[in-house]
Design an enzyme around this catalytic site. Structure first.
Site, short mmCIF file in Angstrom:
data_model
loop_
_atom_site.label_atom_id
_atom_site.label_comp_id
_atom_site.label_asym_id
_atom_site.label_seq_id
_atom_site.Cartn_x
_atom_site.Cartn_y
_atom_site.Cartn_z
N HIS A 173 38.75 90.28 71.34
CA HIS A 173 39.93 91.10 71.59
C HIS A 173 41.16 90.21 71.74
O HIS A 173 41.06 88.98 71.58
CB HIS A 173 39.71 91.99 72.82
CG HIS A 173 39.23 91.24 74.04
ND1 HIS A 173 39.98 90.27 74.66
CD2 HIS A 173 38.06 91.32 74.74
CE1 HIS A 173 39.32 89.80 75.69
NE2 HIS A 173 38.14 90.40 75.77
N HIS A 225 40.87 87.03 73.82
CA HIS A 225 40.25 85.91 73.10
C HIS A 225 41.25 85.29 72.13
O HIS A 225 41.32 84.06 71.99
CB HIS A 225 39.02 86.39 72.32
CG HIS A 225 37.89 86.90 73.16
ND1 HIS A 225 37.46 88.20 73.10
CD2 HIS A 225 37.09 86.29 74.07
CE1 HIS A 225 36.42 88.36 73.93
NE2 HIS A 225 36.19 87.23 74.53
N GLY A 242 39.13 81.16 79.66
CA GLY A 242 40.08 82.11 80.21
C GLY A 242 40.07 82.11 81.73
O GLY A 242 39.00 82.04 82.34
N SER A 252 38.60 93.08 78.34
CA SER A 252 37.21 92.62 78.43
C SER A 252 36.39 93.38 77.41
O SER A 252 36.64 94.56 77.18
CB SER A 252 36.65 92.90 79.83
OG SER A 252 35.24 92.81 79.81
N ARG A 259 33.58 94.43 77.83
CA ARG A 259 32.85 95.49 78.55
C ARG A 259 33.72 96.73 78.80
O ARG A 259 33.17 97.76 79.18
CB ARG A 259 32.31 94.95 79.87
CG ARG A 259 31.15 93.99 79.69
CD ARG A 259 30.47 93.65 81.01
NE ARG A 259 29.21 92.96 80.83
CZ ARG A 259 29.07 91.63 80.91
NH1 ARG A 259 30.09 90.86 81.18
NH2 ARG A 259 27.88 91.08 80.73
#
Ligand code: AMP
Length: 273
Positions: free
Chosen positions: A25, A28, A141, A179, A181
């Protein structure tokens, strides 16, 4: 990968690694941008995509963790990444694999306490990736603050000649940290998930006035989280950003980290207060 890495090393190229579990995403992508700055135009940026089974507990979401290698390759191409390293399980962990790397001080609390064995899995895979890719630098990160601290310590302790760079957390407009998730969240849960950022903001505002007892801030955080029907606080800690030692009095410069279940999805966040 190892042969290519050796050639780059012999040519004296800067090689910057961004380790990920894929389903990439914008957060990143921001690490890849940082990696390119560090590598320069002549250097190489390598993104590893590997859902590392050893960092998941037996009750965790390894099997259903989102995977999208095609999408990841597209995002990496757009970000100007030179190599996407996506190894198979058999390549990383042969059937008789029997070694682990464990950092034993910083990995104990917070995520390490909530997820036994997690950082052992993380340190082991990152050590393996460092050996496979032989990077001159690696970007992590700040979203995973304790992970970055553990990796930094492991890198120093084991003499890896790798510069560890930590890049800021990329957030949605409403403050939710990106994230992989977050995909698990229903629309209602997605809305409630902003509560982590609200709790951080609230603590930030409190300590900007005057130092506050950690116990009081923990209570206030618990109330903030409890106001959301599907949210349940796993932990919140206030600690020194270098040593990760909990503090009694919280002031600007103290680090805050929390983990919250929103429905069945566990979300973490942290910030400097
Ligand atoms: P993951 O794929 O979730 O294991 O994350 C791979 C790397 O990306 C780790 O160093 C994370 O800390 C980092 N990362 C994940 N989410 C974000 C974000 N929202 N902003 C910046 N970095 C992130």
């Amino acid at each position: 990968m190892q042969r290519r890495a050796r050639q780059w090393q012999e040519a004296g190229k800067a090689v910057v690694l961004v380790p990920t579990m894929g389903c990439l995403h914008r957060g990143h992508a921001s690490l890849m941008e940082r990696a390119r700055e560090l590598a320069g135009r002549k250097g190489r940026v390598v993104v590893s995509v590997y859902v590392n089974p050893r960092q998941f507990g037996p009750q965790e979401d390894f099997a259903r963790y989102p995977r999208d290698l095609k999408g990841d390759q597209r995002l990496c191409r757009a970000a100007g990444v030179d190599v996407v390293f996506a190894p198979e399980d058999a390549e990383m962990y042969p059937a008789d694999f029997s070694t682990a790397v464990a950092e034993e001080k910083l990995a104990g609390g917070m995520e390490g306490a909530a997820r036994p064995g997690h950082f052992r899995g993380v340190a082991t895979i990152v050590a393996k990736l460092f050996n496979a890719v032989q990077p001159t630098a690696a970007v992590f990160g700040a979203k995973d603050f304790q992970q970055a601290a553990v990796i930094r310590r492991m890198t120093r302790d084991l003499n890896f000649p790798v510069k560890i760079v930590v890049a800021p957390t990329w957030r949605e407009a409403d403050g939710l940290a990106l994230s992989s998730r977050n995909q698990y969240l229903s629309p209602a849960q997605r809305e409630q998930a902003t509560v982590l950022w609200q709790a951080i903001k609230r603590a930030q505002e409190t300590v900007a006035q005057r130092p506050a007892a950690a116990a009081r801030l923990r209570r206030e955080t618990a109330w903030t989280i409890a106001a959301q029907p599907e949210a349940r606080l796993d932990y919140v800690e206030f600690f020194d950003p270098e040593t990760l030692q909990p503090v009694k009095m919280v002031k600007p410069g103290t680090q805050m980290a929390l983990a919250v279940f929103v429905g069945r999805t566990r979300i973490i966040d942290n910030a400097r207060l």
